[in-house]
Every structure is written in structure tokens, then in C-alpha cells.
Design an enzyme around this catalytic site. Structure first.
Site, PDB file in Angstrom:
ATOM      1  CB  THR A 246      -3.033   8.433   2.921  1.00 44.94           C
ATOM      2  OG1 THR A 246      -2.269   7.425   3.591  1.00 44.94           O
ATOM      3  CG2 THR A 246      -3.328   9.642   3.828  1.00 44.94           C
TER       4      THR A 246
ATOM      5  NE  ARG B  67       0.082   8.292   5.754  1.00 40.57           N
ATOM      6  CZ  ARG B  67       0.064   7.566   6.856  1.00 40.57           C
ATOM      7  NH1 ARG B  67       1.175   7.428   7.635  1.00 40.57           N
ATOM      8  NH2 ARG B  67      -1.081   7.076   7.276  1.00 40.57           N
TER       9      ARG B  67
ATOM     10  CD  GLU C 118      -2.436   1.394   2.644  1.00 38.12           C
ATOM     11  OE1 GLU C 118      -2.820   2.648   3.149  1.00 38.12           O
ATOM     12  OE2 GLU C 118      -2.577   0.365   3.143  1.00 38.12           O
TER      13      GLU C 118
ATOM     14  CE  LYS D  45      -5.945   2.619   7.596  1.00 37.81           C
ATOM     15  NZ  LYS D  45      -5.195   3.760   6.693  1.00 37.81           N
TER      16      LYS D  45
END
Length: 214
Positions: free
Chosen positions: A73, A50, A46, A133
Site C-alpha cells: 500500500t 494501512r 508484505e 500486481k
């Protein structure tokens, strides 16, 4: 439109159990990253949004077809579109983001919305999503919370991230409602840069060994 819960990504995740969360700030590390993951049969990664290199990293890691690359994210439709254009096969968000979920469902791309409360999980269920998640796991009660939430949400599986490490990941995975665990504890750019991947490789080998012996 509802989620396709028969998608092969869910099966692969259930088999692999480990989802490395990776933030790319140095593209020169990616070849070594891919090598380490393949050698240890952890073919999931993943790549988080960021850093400004996220899309480039996804594209490079997707090129060989050896890894199942996803984006993390993901907080906007634009990021979801960029991720999929650059080879992402699944999307992970820190929250329930309706525009991201709608887009992924139309593209038949598995999406893991971030949840922490019963309300979050119920919103995900409204889309037919039954693998969510759980983030940040340690702040919101960890495995104890997952066990409690699994009462009313008996048909939901959790992908906890946040506060997971080599000392507790096996305990998380022992729960039937946990499909896998995610985090940068699995592998990181900093660890690869430390000694050209030697420590990172040894650490991942240790995690896989613990997984196989339990």
C-alpha cells in the site's frame, strides 16, 4: 532507468508462491508471526501502510534476517523512503505511482505496481517492469482477465491480490503467467490473536500442503 528483472526477489517469489499481506496494529504479534512463517518456509511478508505501526513492524521483522520483508500500500515517495529505511526489500503499490517507481529503480529495489487494465500494464512496461500486481483481482475479472491480458502481454507475470482464498489460489497458480498470489488469507493479525497463533499456523500449514500437492 529500467527495472532489474534478474533481482533475486523475483526468483524467491516464484519459488515461494505465497505473499502474505499483513497489517500490523499490535507489535506483540510479530514474534509469533515470524515463527509461523519460518516454520512453514514462507519467508515473505508484505507489511502494509494501512496502520501507523507499519514502519516499526517492518524494522522488527527485518531484524533477524530470516524473512524477506516488503512494504505494501505504498502510495507516495515518502512511504517508499520510510519503508526502505526500515528494512523493506521490495515495494508493492496499489497503482502505477511514477515517483515511487523512479525511486525504487534508483535504489535497485523491486517494485510491484498495481495494475488492472492494459494501459496500467503498458505504463509499467515502459519502466522495464515485467512483474506487476493485479489488483483487485476478483473485481477486475480474476484468472479469466489474467489469461486475456496475457495474450498481448505475453512477457508479463502477474501477482494477483484481492479475492484470493484457499479455494481458488491453486487455480491461479496453475497459470504460467502468475508468479505468486498475495493476500491476508495467508496469515493475519486477527488470526494470530485468536489463540496465540495456533489457528494461523494450522491454516498456513494447510495452504503450504495444498501448494506442495499440486
Amino acid at each position: 532507468m529500467l527495472a532489474n528483472m534478474d533481482h533475486e526477489i523475483y526468483t524467491q517469489l516464484a519459488e515461494t508462491k505465497l505473499l502474505p499481506l499483513y497489517t500490523a496494529t499490535d507489535l506483540s504479534c510479530l514474534d509469533k508471526l515470524e515463527e509461523i512463517l519460518i516454520n512453514n518456509e514462507v519467508r515473505f511478508i508484505e507489511v502494509t501502510f494501512r496502520s501507523e505501526l507499519a514502519a516499526q513492524a517492518m524494522k522488527k521483522l527485518s531484524a533477524s534476517g530470516e524473512l524477506t520483508v516488503g512494504a505494501g500500500t505504498v502510495r507516495s515517495l515518502e512511504e517508499a523512503e520510510t519503508a526502505i529505511e526500515n528494512g523493506a526489500k521490495f515495494i508493492v503499490s496499489p497503482a502505477v505511482v511514477p515517483e515511487v517507481i523512479d525511486y525504487c529503480l534508483k535504489q535497485d529495489i523491486p517494485v510491484f505496481p498495481g495494475t488492472a487494465t492494459p494501459g496500467d500494464i503498458q505504463r509499467a512496461l515502459a519502466y522495464g517492469i515485467k512483474v506487476v500486481k493485479f489488483f483487485p483481482a476478483d473485481i477486475y475479472g480474476g484468472l479469466k482477465a489474467i489469461k486475456a491480458l496475457s495474450g498481448p502481454f505475453y512477457d508479463v507475470q502477474f501477482l494477483p491480490t484481492g479475492g484470493i482464498d484457499k479455494n481458488n489460489f491453486i487455480e491461479y497458480l496453475s497459470d504460467k503467467h502468475v508468479i505468486g498470489v498475495g493476500g491476508s488469507f495467508i496469515i493475519s493479525e486477527a488470526l494470530i490473536l485468536k489463540d496465540d497463533g495456533a489457528t494461523a499456523s494450522a491454516k498456513l500449514e494447510e495452504l503450504v500442503g495444498l501448494l506442495q500437492s499440486n
